[in-house]
Design an enzyme around this catalytic site. Structure first.
Site, PDB file in Angstrom:
ATOM      1  N   GLU A  36       0.866  -1.177   0.000  1.00  0.00           N
ATOM      2  CA  GLU A  36       0.000   0.000   0.000  1.00  0.00           C
ATOM      3  C   GLU A  36       0.896   1.217   0.000  1.00  0.00           C
ATOM      4  O   GLU A  36       1.753   1.357   0.882  1.00  0.00           O
ATOM      5  CB  GLU A  36      -0.820   0.037   1.295  1.00  0.00           C
ATOM      6  CG  GLU A  36      -2.231  -0.447   1.191  1.00  0.00           C
ATOM      7  CD  GLU A  36      -2.980  -0.164   2.500  1.00  0.00           C
ATOM      8  OE1 GLU A  36      -3.082   1.019   2.884  1.00  0.00           O
ATOM      9  OE2 GLU A  36      -3.419  -1.124   3.145  1.00  0.00           O
TER      10      GLU A  36
ATOM     11  N   ASP B 179      -6.708   8.596   9.585  1.00  0.00           N
ATOM     12  CA  ASP B 179      -5.403   8.187  10.081  1.00  0.00           C
ATOM     13  C   ASP B 179      -5.092   8.719  11.469  1.00  0.00           C
ATOM     14  O   ASP B 179      -5.458   9.835  11.817  1.00  0.00           O
ATOM     15  CB  ASP B 179      -4.313   8.646   9.109  1.00  0.00           C
ATOM     16  CG  ASP B 179      -4.317   7.803   7.848  1.00  0.00           C
ATOM     17  OD1 ASP B 179      -4.205   6.570   7.968  1.00  0.00           O
ATOM     18  OD2 ASP B 179      -4.460   8.368   6.743  1.00  0.00           O
TER      19      ASP B 179
END
Lengths: 399, 266
Positions: B50, B61
């Site tokens: 990723e 996040d």
């Protein structure tokens, strides 16, 4: 260009739900609870009770005689500054917190820039005995120490946000992160007409009271509708409340005033719609300040309450459909208007509201004496006195 | 040409192995290093990489990836530059499946059609867009469908997805990414209280491999769930490891080999 979506989550091509999968069921539950509540006469009765007995509504629609005589058209001020806590923000907080209680939540969180929405949320949380955490950028905490202390006096926890630019946009990010983690027992009270569906709709319904009252009041005083209504636009909560009951009255011009900061050409402004770039942030598709690689840019305004890089999706739609007009005024114009209201009418407005006034004064000069403008005086200026002083002393206030 | 992710998943299935996936932010500390690390990971046998496209407002996040994104943006990383990097990576013959982890504004700002085409021509195999839930995917999905060789839009499910799972999985390809806990990336390995029940539900409904991510550091963390999942994703911990080792390829390879071995130990 944009695909028209026939979808109640959208206003034309704006709005939607750009959030993580973890929040989709939360939003669906919220929408169902909200739709159920606003159809429930008991809930409405409760909401109206607190607006009347606690907030102090209805607020006056004040005819500003001195300004009107000096500038031309008849200027009426919708006195949201006279609400408990000093601004329109409390209308929405009362609505959302009653909904939170109804949904069985025990904690509320909120984001705040200047601290006004944070103070309103802390106030509501104290009243309804909810645990309250307010996310605030570390930069803003430094600039708005008194509001931080107010929130703490009211029993709220103020959590500093140090990531990114450490201002309102980052405080909002942090509130969204916390919400995604704790939605089970925590209600996120968004302060402006922004965020994922159903927030923009919810905030509009809880701020609609502004125009519902104003419409009735102007019909009583003048026997007719106004020619224009005007309000300042950051995320757009007082303006959508001021517009709401006039949107279906085509003879009434709707005017939103964004913060032009040091001027659009300087890049130091908070006018999300001036350059017309669409994007997604904080759960919605709307006009945003962004750079060439699609990162969100910092907004700049002397008014912390307008210092936001986006705008509510319904405003984006009202702009594109041509129903509302959006203009901007600079820091300097707003500050001149602020002083003008102090001296002509004996009212110290919030710097946010002074933006709307600056444009209203320009308009009034061009209009006949029998024309009527209603302006939403969204908040009082007590919180801004220090900024005004610094500005008048020529110090840097636009950071 | 078959999609590299699907190819890899099929190969893993054939030999009964689980997938190991890492996340790193592109441009941290710089794009040249990112390229080196892609090669090093491929050599060590990573199954999927990723690659994070940094964004100013990464709401899904936690602090580790937020800071990584912030630094990468400060270093001048943009989507355009990461596309060039991808071209270089593929030109050098690298065939490791690469997924872009990014936020929707970056896609929308680039232009959805152009984005789909550029991904296809640069060899991007998949997309993970945490702020693009099922209901908002149509526009992008249509653009991807129209373009031969366009990446797979990887579907995410969460512990509270529940009745949404069948809808999300209906047209899902590649693998399904199961978020292990509420909130953001980089928590501790305190998975959701109903993790087993939730993953079993996804596993039952899915005809593609089930990956689990968020809060994972070692293969031990996912051991108790190894009978249900087909692989694990490590992000924040991997970034920490990169930083601690000063982006040392050897350290990275050691970690990957060890994790893969333990993940596939009976």
């Amino acid at each position: 260009m944009m695909q028209e979506k026939k979808d109640n989550r959208y206003y034309g091509g704006f709005g939607g739900q750009y959030v993580s999968e973890s929040l989709m069921n939360v939003l669906n539950e919220l929408e169902a609870a909200f739709e159920d509540a606003i159809k429930d006469p008991e809930f409405i009765k409760q909401y109206q009770y607190y607006l009347r007995e606690y907030v102090g509504r209805e607020t006056p629609l004040y005819y500003a005689r001195n300004l009107s005589e000096k500038y031309g058209a008849k200027i009426y001020l919708k006195r949201e500054d006279l609400n408990h806590t000093g601004a329109h923000k409390i209308n929405n907080v009362i609505g959302q917190i009653l909904l939170a209680k109804r949904m069985g939540k025990t904690k509320v969180i909120a984001e705040t820039g200047a601290g006004q929405h944070g103070v309103a949320t802390a106030t509501g949380a104290a009243l309804f005995n909810m645990e309250c955490t307010v996310y605030m950028g570390a930069e803003d905490i430094e600039r708005q120490k008194l509001n931080v202390f107010r929130m703490e006096m009211l029993g709220a926890t103020v959590t500093p946000v140090t990531t990114g630019s450490a201002t309102l946009k980052d405080a909002t990010n942090e509130a969204i992160r916390t919400w995604a983690e704790r939605a089970e027992d925590t209600f996120y009270i968004i302060g402006s007409a922004v965020g994922p569906h159903p927030y923009p709709k919810m905030v509009k319904e809880f701020q609609r009271i502004i125009s519902t009252e104003a419409k009735r009041q102007i019909l009583e005083k003048e026997g007719r509708l106004p020619d224009a209504v005007a309000a300042c636009v950051g995320g757009g909560s007082n303006s959508i409340g001021m517009f709401a009951d006039f949107i279906d009255e085509p003879s009434v011009r709707l005017i939103g005033v964004e913060a032009g900061g040091l001027g659009i050409e300087t890049g130091m402004h908070a006018s999300a719609m001036a350059l017309g770039k669409i994007g997604t942030l904080h759960g919605m598709k709307t006009y945003l300040l962004q750079d060439d690689s699609g990162n969100i840019q910092l907004a700049h305004s002397i008014s912390a309450g307008l210092d936001y890089p986006g705008v509510g999706p319904e405003h984006a739609y009202l702009r594109d459909s041509g129903r509302a007009e959006y203009v901007f005024v600079t820091d300097a114009e707003a500050m001149d208007a602020l002083m003008e209201l102090c001296r002509e009418e004996g009212i110290i407005p919030a710097i946010e509201s002074a933006h709307a006034l600056a444009h209203v004064l320009k308009m009034a000069k061009e209009m006949d004496k029998d024309k009527i403008i209603i302006m939403c005086l969204s908040g009082r200026g007590d919180k801004d006195v220090h900024t005004v002083q610094k500005y008048l002393d020529g110090e840097e206030t636009n950071k | 040409m078959m999609n590299r992710i699907e190819e890899k998943m099929a190969a893993l299935k054939q030999c009964g192995k689980k997938a190991f996936i890492t996340y790193m932010t592109a441009g941290l500390p710089d794009l040249e290093k990112t390229k080196e690390l892609v090669f090093a990971q491929e050599q060590a046998g990573i199954d999927v990489i990723e690659l994070g496209i940094p964004f100013s407002d990464p709401v899904a996040d936690g602090p580790v990836i937020q800071n990584a994104s912030y630094e990468s943006i400060q270093n001048g990383t943009t989507l355009v530059k990461v596309f060039s990097l991808m071209q270089e990576i593929r030109k050098s013959g690298s065939n490791v499946p690469i997924v872009f982890m990014m936020y929707y504004n970056t896609v929308f700002h680039y232009g959805i059609k152009d984005f789909a085409e550029q991904c296809a021509s640069c060899g991007v195999d998949g997309l993970i867009i945490p702020d693009l839930p099922y209901e908002e995917q149509q526009e992008l999905q249509e653009a991807l469908n129209e373009k031969e060789g366009a990446p797979i839009l990887i579907q995410l499910v969460s512990p509270v997805s529940k009745q949404r799972i069948p809808m999300i999985l209906e047209h899902a390809r590649g693998f399904v990414y199961c978020v292990s806990q509420m909130g953001v990336t980089g928590g501790s390995a305190q998975f959701h209280k109903n993790i087993r029940e939730y993953l079993s539900e996804v596993k039952k409904a899915a005809n593609i491999p089930v990956m689990m991510g968020f809060g994972i550091r070692t293969a031990d963390d996912v051991k108790p769930l190894s009978d249900i999942i087909d692989g694990a994703v490590v992000g924040s911990h991997f970034i920490n490891l990169l930083r601690k080792s000063n982006y040392d390829s050897g350290e990275v390879q050691k970690y990957i080999k060890e994790f893969k071995m333990q993940l596939n130990m009976e």
